[in-house]
Design a protein around this motif. Structure first.
Motif, PDB file in Angstrom:
ATOM      1  N   ALA A   1       0.845  -1.202   0.000  1.00  7.87           N
ATOM      2  CA  ALA A   1       0.000   0.000   0.000  1.00  7.87           C
ATOM      3  C   ALA A   1       0.878   1.248   0.000  1.00  7.87           C
ATOM      4  CB  ALA A   1      -0.905  -0.001   1.224  1.00  7.87           C
ATOM      5  N   LEU A   2       0.513   2.227  -0.827  1.00  3.08           N
ATOM      6  CA  LEU A   2       1.295   3.458  -0.920  1.00  3.08           C
ATOM      7  C   LEU A   2       1.253   4.245   0.390  1.00  3.08           C
ATOM      8  CD1 LEU A   2       0.221   4.721  -4.461  1.00  3.08           C
ATOM      9  CD2 LEU A   2       2.456   3.813  -3.816  1.00  3.08           C
ATOM     10  N   CYS A   3       2.405   4.719   0.821  1.00  5.05           N
ATOM     11  CA  CYS A   3       2.466   5.610   1.971  1.00  5.05           C
ATOM     12  C   CYS A   3       1.982   7.000   1.549  1.00  5.05           C
ATOM     13  CB  CYS A   3       3.891   5.671   2.513  1.00  5.05           C
ATOM     14  SG  CYS A   3       5.068   6.469   1.394  1.00  5.05           S
ATOM     15  N   PRO A   4       1.686   7.898   2.479  1.00  7.97           N
ATOM     16  CA  PRO A   4       1.182   9.230   2.102  1.00  7.97           C
ATOM     17  C   PRO A   4       2.098   9.980   1.144  1.00  7.97           C
ATOM     18  CG  PRO A   4       0.803   8.841   4.428  1.00  7.97           C
ATOM     19  CD  PRO A   4       1.629   7.689   3.946  1.00  7.97           C
ATOM     20  N   ALA A   5       3.401   9.890   1.336  1.00  7.05           N
ATOM     21  CA  ALA A   5       4.320  10.624   0.461  1.00  7.05           C
ATOM     22  C   ALA A   5       4.262  10.082  -0.968  1.00  7.05           C
ATOM     23  CB  ALA A   5       5.746  10.536   0.997  1.00  7.05           C
ATOM     24  N   CYS A   6       4.239   8.753  -1.134  1.00  5.73           N
ATOM     25  CA  CYS A   6       4.143   8.167  -2.469  1.00  5.73           C
ATOM     26  C   CYS A   6       2.771   8.435  -3.083  1.00  5.73           C
ATOM     27  CB  CYS A   6       4.415   6.668  -2.405  1.00  5.73           C
ATOM     28  SG  CYS A   6       6.157   6.229  -2.152  1.00  5.73           S
ATOM     29  N   ARG A   7       1.713   8.404  -2.255  1.00  4.05           N
ATOM     30  CA  ARG A   7       0.372   8.682  -2.763  1.00  4.05           C
ATOM     31  C   ARG A   7       0.285  10.107  -3.312  1.00  4.05           C
ATOM     32  NH1 ARG A   7      -3.679   6.508  -5.105  1.00  4.05           N
ATOM     33  NH2 ARG A   7      -3.563   4.754  -3.638  1.00  4.05           N
ATOM     34  N   SER A   8       0.926  11.039  -2.649  1.00  4.72           N
ATOM     35  CA  SER A   8       0.917  12.424  -3.107  1.00  4.72           C
ATOM     36  C   SER A   8       1.583  12.540  -4.484  1.00  4.72           C
ATOM     37  CB  SER A   8       1.632  13.314  -2.092  1.00  4.72           C
ATOM     38  OG  SER A   8       1.726  14.632  -2.561  1.00  4.72           O
ATOM     39  N   GLU A   9       2.708  11.840  -4.670  1.00  4.64           N
ATOM     40  CA  GLU A   9       3.373  11.841  -5.977  1.00  4.64           C
ATOM     41  C   GLU A   9       2.491  11.186  -7.041  1.00  4.64           C
ATOM     42  OE1 GLU A   9       8.001  11.364  -4.465  1.00  4.64           O
ATOM     43  OE2 GLU A   9       6.725   9.601  -4.675  1.00  4.64           O
TER      44      GLU A   9
ATOM     45  N   ARG B   1       6.048  10.789 -11.206  1.00  5.95           N
ATOM     46  CA  ARG B   1       5.484   9.526 -10.732  1.00  5.95           C
ATOM     47  C   ARG B   1       3.953   9.497 -10.795  1.00  5.95           C
ATOM     48  NH1 ARG B   1      10.271   9.987  -7.459  1.00  5.95           N
ATOM     49  NH2 ARG B   1      11.592   8.180  -7.949  1.00  5.95           N
ATOM     50  N   PHE B   2       3.359  10.430 -11.519  1.00  5.34           N
ATOM     51  CA  PHE B   2       1.913  10.463 -11.658  1.00  5.34           C
ATOM     52  C   PHE B   2       1.414   9.161 -12.296  1.00  5.34           C
ATOM     53  CE2 PHE B   2      -1.815  11.602 -14.358  1.00  5.34           C
ATOM     54  CZ  PHE B   2      -2.705  11.912 -13.333  1.00  5.34           C
ATOM     55  N   HIS B   3       0.581   8.444 -11.551  1.00 11.80           N
ATOM     56  CA  HIS B   3      -0.015   7.188 -12.000  1.00 11.80           C
ATOM     57  C   HIS B   3       1.036   6.144 -12.414  1.00 11.80           C
ATOM     58  CE1 HIS B   3      -4.495   8.386 -12.655  1.00 11.80           C
ATOM     59  NE2 HIS B   3      -3.997   8.868 -11.525  1.00 11.80           N
ATOM     60  N   ALA B   4       2.209   6.193 -11.804  1.00 14.23           N
ATOM     61  CA  ALA B   4       3.217   5.142 -12.007  1.00 14.23           C
ATOM     62  C   ALA B   4       2.891   4.002 -11.048  1.00 14.23           C
ATOM     63  CB  ALA B   4       4.614   5.696 -11.759  1.00 14.23           C
ATOM     64  N   GLU B   5       2.314   2.928 -11.565  1.00 12.44           N
ATOM     65  CA  GLU B   5       1.767   1.880 -10.698  1.00 12.44           C
ATOM     66  C   GLU B   5       2.797   1.208  -9.794  1.00 12.44           C
ATOM     67  OE1 GLU B   5      -1.256   1.912 -10.459  1.00 12.44           O
ATOM     68  OE2 GLU B   5      -1.904   2.869 -12.313  1.00 12.44           O
ATOM     69  N   PRO B   6       4.060   1.011 -10.213  1.00  9.83           N
ATOM     70  CA  PRO B   6       4.989   0.270  -9.336  1.00  9.83           C
ATOM     71  C   PRO B   6       5.712   1.113  -8.298  1.00  9.83           C
ATOM     72  CG  PRO B   6       5.528  -0.001 -11.695  1.00  9.83           C
ATOM     73  CD  PRO B   6       4.641   1.177 -11.559  1.00  9.83           C
ATOM     74  N   ILE B   7       5.384   2.413  -8.150  1.00  9.88           N
ATOM     75  CA  ILE B   7       6.225   3.243  -7.286  1.00  9.88           C
ATOM     76  C   ILE B   7       6.137   2.797  -5.825  1.00  9.88           C
ATOM     77  CG2 ILE B   7       6.082   5.224  -8.810  1.00  9.88           C
ATOM     78  CD1 ILE B   7       4.296   6.555  -6.638  1.00  9.88           C
ATOM     79  N   ALA B   8       7.202   3.067  -5.101  1.00 15.58           N
ATOM     80  CA  ALA B   8       7.305   2.698  -3.690  1.00 15.58           C
ATOM     81  C   ALA B   8       8.507   3.429  -3.114  1.00 15.58           C
ATOM     82  CB  ALA B   8       7.474   1.185  -3.546  1.00 15.58           C
ATOM     83  N   CYS B   9       8.721   3.227  -1.833  1.00 13.07           N
ATOM     84  CA  CYS B   9       9.885   3.821  -1.178  1.00 13.07           C
ATOM     85  C   CYS B   9      10.267   2.943   0.007  1.00 13.07           C
ATOM     86  CB  CYS B   9       9.594   5.258  -0.737  1.00 13.07           C
ATOM     87  SG  CYS B   9       8.397   5.364   0.615  1.00 13.07           S
ATOM     88  N   HIS B  10      11.267   3.387   0.766  1.00  7.47           N
ATOM     89  CA  HIS B  10      11.702   2.621   1.938  1.00  7.47           C
ATOM     90  C   HIS B  10      10.540   2.329   2.882  1.00  7.47           C
ATOM     91  CE1 HIS B  10      16.046   2.830   1.275  1.00  7.47           C
ATOM     92  NE2 HIS B  10      15.921   4.114   0.971  1.00  7.47           N
ATOM     93  N   ALA B  11       9.580   3.270   2.981  1.00  8.13           N
ATOM     94  CA  ALA B  11       8.515   3.139   3.976  1.00  8.13           C
ATOM     95  C   ALA B  11       7.420   2.164   3.567  1.00  8.13           C
ATOM     96  CB  ALA B  11       7.897   4.517   4.245  1.00  8.13           C
ATOM     97  N   CYS B  12       7.187   2.016   2.248  1.00  8.69           N
ATOM     98  CA  CYS B  12       6.004   1.250   1.847  1.00  8.69           C
ATOM     99  C   CYS B  12       6.268   0.175   0.821  1.00  8.69           C
ATOM    100  CB  CYS B  12       4.932   2.204   1.300  1.00  8.69           C
ATOM    101  SG  CYS B  12       5.407   3.095  -0.205  1.00  8.69           S
ATOM    102  N   GLY B  13       7.492   0.013   0.355  1.00  9.20           N
ATOM    103  CA  GLY B  13       7.712  -0.874  -0.779  1.00  9.20           C
ATOM    104  C   GLY B  13       8.455  -2.156  -0.464  1.00  9.20           C
ATOM    105  N   PRO B  14       8.793  -2.898  -1.512  1.00 11.16           N
ATOM    106  CA  PRO B  14       9.552  -4.150  -1.356  1.00 11.16           C
ATOM    107  C   PRO B  14      10.921  -3.900  -0.723  1.00 11.16           C
ATOM    108  CG  PRO B  14       8.675  -3.913  -3.586  1.00 11.16           C
ATOM    109  CD  PRO B  14       8.491  -2.600  -2.917  1.00 11.16           C
ATOM    110  N   ARG B  15      11.456  -4.972  -0.179  1.00 10.02           N
ATOM    111  CA  ARG B  15      12.780  -4.880   0.451  1.00 10.02           C
ATOM    112  C   ARG B  15      13.658  -6.033  -0.014  1.00 10.02           C
ATOM    113  NH1 ARG B  15      11.848  -2.648   6.624  1.00 10.02           N
ATOM    114  NH2 ARG B  15      10.421  -0.957   6.029  1.00 10.02           N
ATOM    115  N   ALA B  16      14.944  -5.751  -0.101  1.00  9.11           N
ATOM    116  CA  ALA B  16      15.921  -6.763  -0.496  1.00  9.11           C
ATOM    117  C   ALA B  16      16.596  -7.332   0.735  1.00  9.11           C
ATOM    118  CB  ALA B  16      16.963  -6.144  -1.430  1.00  9.11           C
ATOM    119  N   ARG B  17      16.973  -8.604   0.637  1.00  7.46           N
ATOM    120  CA  ARG B  17      17.741  -9.198   1.739  1.00  7.46           C
ATOM    121  C   ARG B  17      18.729 -10.201   1.163  1.00  7.46           C
ATOM    122  NH1 ARG B  17      15.105 -14.142   3.389  1.00  7.46           N
ATOM    123  NH2 ARG B  17      13.238 -14.458   2.103  1.00  7.46           N
TER     124      ARG B  17
END
Length: 804
Positions: A162-170, A178-194
């Motif tokens: 789910a998009l965080c508020p900052a990504c939702r605003s973009e 990033r207007f209507h860029a479906e895969p956008i995310a960030c450290h707070a709301c997106g996938p993570r690598a390990r």
């Protein structure tokens, strides 16, 4: 029109067709319209993008002009149509919602990280600093994450995030990239690598990096480890390409004897240390598709032979995602970045496959929790005769649609199922055709499963219900068997297409030659295809258009002892050619002192002679590819066995003496004759004199590189001479255009020599650029042949309703 008329206010509807959804087209229109002081709106609908605009005529004209010149990086405009509409009132320009219930026009290919995103992940003051899944409307995953329509976040593997508020605003701001860029995310709301160890033991990235788990991969590569890395369309296996021992270990564990490894480097400067990069190649490397580009290995430094054994080319790509940028930031040398699989198997896409198939190959893996919905390999491109030519069409190119040439309107929807090697399929309807990504060889059961799964996905995404199935006419191709069974089951029309006719048609379609255009001469040079006379063809001269073909000439049919084994063991083709041209007594008399004679004398010649006489297990084939195999074997290149398709021919091209090729001209080129076959009277390329000259050069200890040059020039001259002879044959229809197709024309030396010769002879030349000349392009050719057979049979939609 006078100056006063140009300042009048107008109201206009502008229809834009092509790849214009999911690529930032609406915000681009919004920005340009506001810059020009126009009012109105822009929206997506089933046919593309619809713009309704009001304002001064010159401003509207400027908008259309700038859309053509300044489209978003991932867009492709096929048509812009305008229509006057009733005046309407609007105070500003806005982005309107897509019309409800309508799907979109095209699935966009995955795109490499754009410059803005790459800079952002390297900026300590940006909120996405070192975030490996950074993307925007101009880049990032598309096809690899979509599993349904319409294309929105809920229909992708980003749905769990789910998009965080900052990504939702973009996402909601049309002024943001990033207007209507479906895969956008960030450290707070997106996938993570390990980072994990594949032996099951715990791993602490702090042992390898003071930054994060992605940076730790760089340290592991520098220490000589093999690491599995989850990319856009599947896992890669990575290691330090400058460490010969590590590359050799990867080959042994992956069971990949000699096929060249792909390479990735941080920047163009590193690539230039090992390879020649001209302006065309650099543009390809930096393009949104970001393919593997085959480059001459002529840089000041050398990589270990194990990277690309026996070849003069290196396949390089730049980082494809922010994750790769971050891994390579401290890596001042190239890394191997090869598909994560055992040889011949599909690329691994999830952790279950990673642990089942790559444990024992890699010691570590960089995984993440954004699922890959659709496996897609890296594309491969080579610059040949100054033009980029796609050899493997996958990530970055597929599944972009092709606009079909004029004349195919009104044909029913077609599904074409391609060949058996380099498998692809094609969905065609109305004005467009969609060619799938490369999937590999269907003889592998897992690849066949992947092929069928992808076919079901495409038919869902594009809402494609075929009324016609097109297949290769080979009775045993797996794809053709499936197509025949499906046509019978569903009551669909079936069109069986001759292999080499499909090659020609694919090239015609790519070059948008109209359905009504006159026939061309197709020169098709490849390994094997099932001929129109139920024999094996592979070096053909066809008078052809979309609706049919006539075989005007061929290469000499020669036995293939052991049938399919002859494709794997080049010496078999050499023996068959020598027996067909010279016979053993003549060969022994003139070549007894050659190591080649000793090699062949030790083979079970009596068995092979009987096999050739009988014919059942040594079918004759007019194959250009097998001639290349035979000549390579004569020069002790892959003589006993080739470990991948085309290896012998590729090594033969790699050793060509460029000075001899340029300086000797035609005087020392090996001669071929153009007699006629008994019975059919068909003219054919006879290699008897070539073999006499080649064996004479072997006796004289002429360097193999010079022999390779003389063979290439001689064969090219023979192909051009055949075209000239056929043009003057009163029994043949007149033609002024020649098509070059088939896998042998991926040989840059042969292609360039033939192309230059044809142009000197006054022919117009058509060749492949975006569609592979090899069997990866067959499905497109099959599709347009089937469409031509049914064109005008009834109404059909003019555009694909598809996700974008």
């Amino acid at each position: 029109m006078g100056g006063g008329a140009m300042t009048e206010a107008r109201s206009l509807a502008i229809r834009v067709r092509g790849r214009v959804q999911g690529v930032g087209f609406r915000p681009t229109v919004w920005r340009l319209a506001r810059d020009l002081g126009l009012a109105g709106d822009v929206l997506n609908d089933a046919d593309g993008v619809l713009i309704r605009v009001a304002g001064k005529a010159e401003a509207i004209d400027a908008l259309i002009g700038r859309l053509r010149r300044e489209p978003p990086p991932l867009a492709r405009i096929d048509a812009i149509e305008t229509q006057a509409i009733a005046p309407f009132a609007a105070d500003d320009f806005r982005v309107a919602d897509s019309l409800p219930g309508l799907t979109q026009t095209e699935v966009a290919p995955d795109a490499v990280a754009c410059a803005a995103c790459a800079a952002e992940v390297g900026d300590p003051f940006a909120r996405r600093f070192r975030y490996p899944f950074t993307n925007c409307t101009h880049c990032g995953p598309r096809f690899s994450i979509v599993h349904g329509i319409p294309y929105d976040r809920a229909a992708t593997t980003m749905a769990p995030f789910a998009l965080c508020p900052a990504c939702r605003s973009e996402y909601d701001d049309p002024a943001d990239r990033r207007f209507h860029a479906e895969p956008i995310a960030c450290h707070a709301c997106g996938p993570r690598a390990r980072l994990i160890r594949l032996d099951g033991r715990a791993v602490h990235f702090e042992q390898y990096s003071m930054l994060d788990e992605v940076d730790a991969v760089c340290t592991l590569l520098q220490r000589g480890e093999i690491v599995a890395i989850k990319g856009l369309g599947g896992y890669h296996l990575a290691c330090d390409a400058t460490r010969g021992d590590v590359v050799a270990a990867l080959r042994e564990r992956k069971r990949r004897d000699a096929k060249p490894f792909a390479l990735m480097a941080r920047d163009i400067g590193i690539i230039r240390r090992f390879a020649e990069v001209d302006a065309t190649a650099e543009a390809l490397l930096r393009s949104p598709a970001g393919p593997i580009v085959l480059l001459p290995a002529t840089g000041p430094a050398r990589l270990p032979d194990a990277v690309a054994p026996g070849l003069g080319l290196l396949g390089f790509m730049l980082p494809t995602t922010p994750l790769h940028h971050l891994i390579l930031k401290r890596m001042d040398r190239p890394v191997v970045m090869t598909s994560g699989n055992l040889s011949s198997e599909p690329q691994v896409t999830d952790e279950a496959g990673l642990r089942a198939h790559l444990t024992g190959i890699a010691g570590f893996a960089l995984v993440h929790d954004r699922a890959i919905a659709n496996r897609i390999d890296d594309s491969v491109v080579r610059v040949i005769d100054g033009a980029p030519r796609v050899l493997r069409r996958a990530r970055g190119y597929a599944p972009a649609a092709f606009a079909l040439p004029p004349g195919f309107e009104g044909a029913p929807p077609v599904l074409a199922l391609g060949g058996e090697l380099k498998a692809t399929f094609c969905l065609a309807r109305g004005a467009e055709a969609v060619l799938s990504q490369h999937m590999g060889d269907l003889e592998d059961a897992a690849t066949d499963d992947d092929y069928r799964r992808n076919l079901a996905l495409y038919e869902t995404l594009y809402d494609h219900a075929p009324r016609v199935i097109a297949v290769d006419r080979h009775p045993d191709y797996i794809s053709a068997k499936y197509g025949r069974a499906r046509a019978a089951r569903d009551g669909l029309a079936l069109v069986e297409v001759q292999h080499h006719h499909a090659h020609v048609a694919a090239c015609l379609a790519e070059n948008r030659r109209p359905l009504a255009a006159p026939p061309v001469l197709g020169i098709v040079a490849d390994g094997l295809g099932y001929g129109g006379d139920d024999t094996l063809w592979g070096g053909e001269f066809l008078l052809a258009d979309y609706r049919g073909y006539r075989r005007l000439g061929t290469m000499k049919p020669v036995a293939m002892p052991g049938n399919a084994m002859a494709s794997r063991e080049p010496w078999r083709n050499l023996y068959a050619h020598l027996m067909a041209e010279i016979g053993w007594p003549g060969f022994a008399m003139n070549c007894r002192d050659l190591p080649l004679y000793e090699f062949l004398a030790e083979k079970p010649r009596a068995t092979f002679d009987a096999m050739i006489r009988d014919g059942r297990f040594a079918p004759r084939a007019s194959s250009c590819g097998r001639l290349f195999d035979a000549v390579a074997a004569a020069l002790d290149l892959c003589r006993e066995r080739q470990s991948y398709e085309g290896q012998a021919a590729m090594q033969l091209e790699a050793i060509v003496d460029r000075e001899a090729l340029a300086d000797e001209g035609d005087d020392l080129a090996y001669p071929f004759a153009l007699p006629r076959l008994g019975g059919s009277g068909l003219p054919y390329i006879e290699p008897w004199a070539m073999w006499q000259a080649l064996l004479g050069d072997l006796v004289l200890a002429t360097p193999p590189a010079v022999i390779a040059a003389r063979f290439h020039r001689g064969l090219a001259n023979a192909m051009v001479a055949m075209a000239v002879q056929l043009r003057g044959d009163p029994a043949a229809a007149l033609f002024d255009t020649v098509v070059l197709s088939g896998g042998c024309f991926q040989n840059a030396t042969l292609f360039t020599l033939v192309a230059r010769g044809l142009e000197r002879a006054g022919f117009t030349l058509l060749s492949h650029r975006e569609v592979p000349a090899n069997d990866g392009g067959l499905a497109l050719g099959q599709a347009v042949i089937a469409l031509a057979a049914t064109a005008g049979a009834g109404p059909c939609a003019s555009a694909f309703p598809a996700a974008s």
